[in-house]
Design a protein around this motif. Structure first.
Motif, PDB file in Angstrom:
ATOM      1  N   SER A   2      52.560  88.901   1.779  1.00  0.00           N
ATOM      2  CA  SER A   2      51.120  89.074   1.982  1.00  0.00           C
ATOM      3  C   SER A   2      50.521  87.851   2.663  1.00  0.00           C
ATOM      4  CB  SER A   2      50.417  89.313   0.644  1.00  0.00           C
ATOM      5  OG  SER A   2      50.842  90.525   0.084  1.00  0.00           O
ATOM      6  N   GLU A   3      50.977  86.671   2.261  1.00  0.00           N
ATOM      7  CA  GLU A   3      50.496  85.431   2.857  1.00  0.00           C
ATOM      8  C   GLU A   3      50.877  85.372   4.340  1.00  0.00           C
ATOM      9  OE1 GLU A   3      50.624  80.684   1.726  1.00  0.00           O
ATOM     10  OE2 GLU A   3      52.186  82.009   0.936  1.00  0.00           O
ATOM     11  N   ILE A   4      52.098  85.710   4.649  1.00  0.00           N
ATOM     12  CA  ILE A   4      52.562  85.701   6.037  1.00  0.00           C
ATOM     13  C   ILE A   4      51.829  86.753   6.854  1.00  0.00           C
ATOM     14  CG2 ILE A   4      54.571  86.217   7.495  1.00  0.00           C
ATOM     15  CD1 ILE A   4      56.217  84.553   5.451  1.00  0.00           C
ATOM     16  N   LEU A   5      51.604  87.913   6.280  1.00  0.00           N
ATOM     17  CA  LEU A   5      50.855  88.961   6.970  1.00  0.00           C
ATOM     18  C   LEU A   5      49.466  88.461   7.363  1.00  0.00           C
ATOM     19  CD1 LEU A   5      50.648  91.937   7.869  1.00  0.00           C
ATOM     20  CD2 LEU A   5      49.866  92.471   5.547  1.00  0.00           C
ATOM     21  N   ARG A   6      48.785  87.778   6.459  1.00  0.00           N
ATOM     22  CA  ARG A   6      47.456  87.230   6.767  1.00  0.00           C
ATOM     23  C   ARG A   6      47.525  86.196   7.884  1.00  0.00           C
ATOM     24  NH1 ARG A   6      47.012  87.759   1.256  1.00  0.00           N
ATOM     25  NH2 ARG A   6      47.589  85.618   0.861  1.00  0.00           N
ATOM     26  N   LEU A   7      48.543  85.351   7.870  1.00  0.00           N
ATOM     27  CA  LEU A   7      48.674  84.328   8.899  1.00  0.00           C
ATOM     28  C   LEU A   7      48.992  84.940  10.263  1.00  0.00           C
ATOM     29  CD1 LEU A   7      50.546  81.617   6.821  1.00  0.00           C
ATOM     30  CD2 LEU A   7      48.151  81.570   7.558  1.00  0.00           C
ATOM     31  N   VAL A   8      49.808  85.988  10.272  1.00  0.00           N
ATOM     32  CA  VAL A   8      50.095  86.707  11.524  1.00  0.00           C
ATOM     33  C   VAL A   8      48.798  87.303  12.065  1.00  0.00           C
ATOM     34  CG1 VAL A   8      51.277  88.708  12.531  1.00  0.00           C
ATOM     35  CG2 VAL A   8      52.513  87.179  10.994  1.00  0.00           C
TER      36      VAL A   8
END
Length: 73
Positions: free
Chosen positions: A18-24
């Motif tokens: 979820s964290e990586i998705l937000r950063l992408v």
């Protein structure tokens, strides 16, 4: 029925995914995400691949589109 599907998909993403998705979604590259999270680029790429698989998306644009549809962003 859609609400159950959204809930199930949301549950399937790990906290890190979820964290990586937000950063992408913010436009960061895998290299920049890796530097920010103190992990390797390969780790970020693995997470991105897992997110695409879980959201049944073939590319980043599809991943972000489905994440928005399912209110994951």
């Amino acid at each position: 029925m859609m609400d159950i599907q959204v809930y199930n998909r949301q549950q399937r993403l790990s906290r890190r995914e979820s964290e990586i998705l937000r950063l992408v979604a913010l436009g960061l590259t895998s290299d920049k995400i890796a530097a920010q999270l103190f992990v390797s680029r390969r780790t970020v790429e693995n997470h991105r691949a897992n997110i695409r698989r879980k959201l049944d998306a073939q590319n980043t644009a599809g991943m972000l589109h489905k994440a928005m549809q399912e209110r994951l962003l």
